[in-house]
Design an enzyme around this catalytic site. Structure first.
Site, short mmCIF file in Angstrom:
data_model
loop_
_atom_site.label_atom_id
_atom_site.label_comp_id
_atom_site.label_asym_id
_atom_site.label_seq_id
_atom_site.Cartn_x
_atom_site.Cartn_y
_atom_site.Cartn_z
CG ASN A 140 -2.03 1.02 1.10
OD1 ASN A 140 -1.96 1.92 0.28
ND2 ASN A 140 -3.03 0.89 1.96
CE1 TYR A 153 -1.47 6.13 7.59
CE2 TYR A 153 -0.46 4.08 6.86
CZ TYR A 153 -1.58 4.80 7.21
OH TYR A 153 -2.80 4.20 7.17
#
Length: 161
Positions: free
Chosen positions: A127, A134
């Site tokens: 992902n 993040y």
């Protein structure tokens, strides 16, 4: 530019948007074969008096556009509480508007208010859009740790030993 999304804790009556958003996440993560959540499970586990898992929803106007599910943890060596982010999902057409960051910022504020030292989560290794997001927040990987899981027959066999 759109205004920031409204973020609030889930409440009774939110069963449908919780179910829908989590199912959309399962589709995105290619995990629908593991999806067992129902409205009854949401009422029992997310919306009860002392829920084992918390849920925050993001809205643009009246439309639910994102979700974060999380729970408290405790780090014994650090002697500090933490938050484990179980799920974070923003509908694709609402990404890039600050919704994911707003959901995480709300968790960061909650953690700090409770004296917690961290918010942590897992991400699927394929992902890349989420990993990039993040890392843009300066989250870092927990190098040196592997995740293990006991489930199914292995769990039952250990319990019977």
């Amino acid at each position: 530019m759109k205004s920031a999304p409204a973020i609030r804790a889930a409440k009774a009556g939110d069963e449908e948007p919780i179910l829908s958003l989590l199912h959309e996440l399962a589709v995105y993560e290619k995990l629908t074969d593991k999806f067992r959540i129902t409205r009854a499970v949401i009422a029992r586990d997310y919306l009860c008096e002392r829920p084992p898992i918390e849920c925050d929803l993001a809205f643009e106007g009246e439309e639910p556009v994102g979700i974060a599910t999380w729970y408290w943890t405790y780090a014994s060596f650090a002697a500090a509480r933490g938050i484990y982010l179980e799920d974070l999902f923003v509908r694709p057409e609402f990404r890039g508007r600050g919704t994911g960051k707003a959901l995480l910022a709300g968790l960061a504020r909650r953690a700090l208010k409770a004296g917690a030292g961290r918010v942590e989560w897992s991400v699927l290794d394929w992902n890349k859009p989420s990993i990039d997001f993040y890392e843009s927040l300066r989250a870092r990987r927990s190098d040196g740790w592997l995740v293990y899981r006991l489930e199914g027959q292995a769990l039952e066999d250990l319990a019977d030993s």
